[in-house]
Design an enzyme around this catalytic site. Structure first.
Site, short mmCIF file in Angstrom:
data_model
loop_
_atom_site.label_atom_id
_atom_site.label_comp_id
_atom_site.label_asym_id
_atom_site.label_seq_id
_atom_site.Cartn_x
_atom_site.Cartn_y
_atom_site.Cartn_z
N LYS A 1 0.82 -1.21 0.00
CA LYS A 1 0.00 0.00 0.00
C LYS A 1 0.85 1.26 0.00
CE LYS A 1 -4.26 -1.95 1.88
NZ LYS A 1 -3.89 -3.34 2.25
C1 PLP Z 1 -4.62 -4.48 1.72
C2 PLP Z 1 -3.90 -5.78 1.70
C3 PLP Z 1 -4.30 -6.84 0.84
C4 PLP Z 1 -5.53 -6.76 -0.04
O1 PLP Z 1 -5.35 -5.90 -1.14
P1 PLP Z 1 -6.60 -5.40 -2.00
O2 PLP Z 1 -6.07 -4.41 -2.95
O3 PLP Z 1 -7.57 -4.79 -1.01
O4 PLP Z 1 -7.19 -6.59 -2.66
C5 PLP Z 1 -3.52 -7.98 0.82
N1 PLP Z 1 -2.43 -8.11 1.62
C6 PLP Z 1 -2.05 -7.13 2.46
C7 PLP Z 1 -0.86 -7.35 3.33
C8 PLP Z 1 -2.75 -5.94 2.53
O5 PLP Z 1 -2.35 -4.96 3.38
#
Ligand code: PLP
Length: 436
Positions: free
Chosen positions: A107
């Site tokens: 993210k």
């Molecule tokens: C947010 C997150 C996900 C999921 O990602 P999406 O884009 O919401 O499908 C998977 N793994 C981790 C570690 C995350 O922080």
């Protein structure tokens, strides 16, 4: 380039408006009006290009009309000032390690890009006087990535709402110790209460008249589209290692489906990925949709891969839009899978024993889908979305070995915690914001 709403009942908007609004006025999600195809020459040379060069080339065809090229280049280069290495695990399978950024999760990419873009838009509008206020509810990863992405960005203030006592110390320290333009609000309630406070704030007319509010979840185009960059970079690293890159399969641990949707758009731009696997934990409404053609959201359940505990993935609307609502077309590009906590744990243990590689619970879901579904002629890449140390309390007892905390993460834990305490009622939250 302009952005349209997936609900199709509002006029197109500029990138700037899409970023500031987050959601379209008709509650639809914004999509780019065109998905440009990258030239063949780009793919011929891709093995010689760096992450930053590749990302800038991709960003340019999407955002090039919206700002000067040196501005865009600075934003891209600054966003991606860390590596995203592709590590070979064995048996035609690779891990794309998305955890080398400041908060050790994928993210970071979207959050850093969005922060820099919003900072730029504020500057050209002379808006530095009028603050943009980003509200974000979190159970962990989102809050830390957004807070760190926006740290020190002029004209932007971030409020991270999180449930008291329900976020681990490691996670919490990444957004409660920053200071500057970041305020951590510790809510005496659950994650759902935090989310409800944010939703209520966006709907409150008086509050919106008082201050400019925006959100920074994966609904926002500026967070979701930049995730495309690393799919191209993964491919470029593969080209350097493999003779044949015509059968690439990418497995994505999916919750709100922002990450995988970015990959699907990359494919549409010409990236030669044969197929995707949407890897789910027990929250598997998408897997059911693939089987039945019916989308039936339901309340989420708690799992050890908790960043994927989503019962109504917000980016599903984008996938439908991308494939013109065709279930057949979606199934042609994406398959699914679903694993219980027990299966996730089993995969983490087996992988650690046989290869020494420590998976985090989210990456483990995707890796298992490759173990079970990859064909002999295919090359598999799974997205390792977070560093296992972020989930130390879960990972260590499962694999029965210590997980080292990277220096970056340890540094957060040394900082002093500073939060605003709040009950879960909207009245006190509104009162707090109205005084600012
Ligand atoms: C947010 C997150 C996900 C999921 O990602 P999406 O884009 O919401 O499908 C998977 N793994 C981790 C570690 C995350 O922080």
């Amino acid at each position: 380039m302009e952005y349209y709403s997936t609900n199709g009942t509002t006029p197109n908007v500029s990138l700037h408006t899409a970023v500031v609004k987050g959601l379209a006025a008709d509650r639809g999600l914004f999509m780019p009006e065109r998905i440009p195809l990258l030239p063949t020459a780009f793919f011929k040379n891709i093995g010689q290009l760096s992450l930053q060069e590749i990302s800038y080339a991709v960003a340019n065809v999407l955002f090039g009309d919206d700002m000067e090229s040196d501005v865009l280049k600075d934003i891209v280069y600054d966003t991606l000032n860390f590596d995203i290495p592709l590590k070979y695990i064995g048996d035609n399978k690779y891990s794309l390690e998305l955890f080398h950024g400041p908060t050790l999760a994928f993210k970071d990419v979207g959050a850093r890009f969005m922060a820099r873009l919003l900072g730029y838009f504020n500057k050209i509008e002379g808006r530095e006087e009028e603050m943009v206020n980003v509200l974000v509810a979190t159970s962990g990863d989102t809050g830390s990535a957004v807070a760190n992405g926006f740290l020190g960005v002029p004209g932007v203030r971030v409020f991270v709402l999180y449930p008291h006592d329900k976020v681990s110390l490691i996670q919490e320290s990444q957004f409660t110790t920053l200071g500057q333009n970041i305020t951590a609000i510790e809510v005496n309630g659950t994650f759902d209460d935090c989310q409800a406070l944010v939703k209520n704030a966006f709907m409150d007319e008086e509050l919106n008249g008082h201050m400019m509010l925006t959100s920074a979840n994966s609904i926002n185009v500026a967070r979701f589209l930049p995730q495309m960059f690393y799919y191209f970079y993964a491919y470029s690293q593969l080209v350097k290692r493999e003779q044949d890159t015509s059968n690439v399969v990418v497995a994505v641990p999916s919750g709100n489906f922002g990450n995988i949707t970015a990959g699907l758009i990359a494919k549409r731009m010409g990236l030669p990925i044969k197929r995707f696997i949407a890897a789910n934990n027990s929250n598997d409404v998408f897997f059911d949709y693939l089987k039945t053609g019916k989308y039936e959201p339901r309340p989420s359940i708690t799992t050890i891969a908790n960043a994927m505990d989503v019962g109504d993935p917000s980016n599903f609307a984008r996938i439908l839009d991308l494939y013109c609502n065709s279930h057949d077309a979606i199934c042609a590009d994406i398959s699914g899978c679903t694993y219980s906590d027990e299966q996730i744990g089993e995969t983490m243990v087996e992988t650690y024993k046989s290869t020494g590689y420590i998976l985090d619970p989210h990456g483990a879901v995707a890796y298992r889908s490759l173990l079970e579904g990859l064909q002999p002629e295919e090359t598999g890449i799974f997205l390792e979305t977070a560093h296992p140390a972020k989930f130390k309390d879960t990972v260590e007892p499962i694999i029965g070995a210590p997980v080292e905390i990277p220096a970056k993460l340890a540094a957060f834990m040394k900082g002093e915690k500073n939060t605003v305490q709040m009950n879960s009622g909207f009245t006190s939250f509104k009162k707090y914001l109205m005084k600012l």
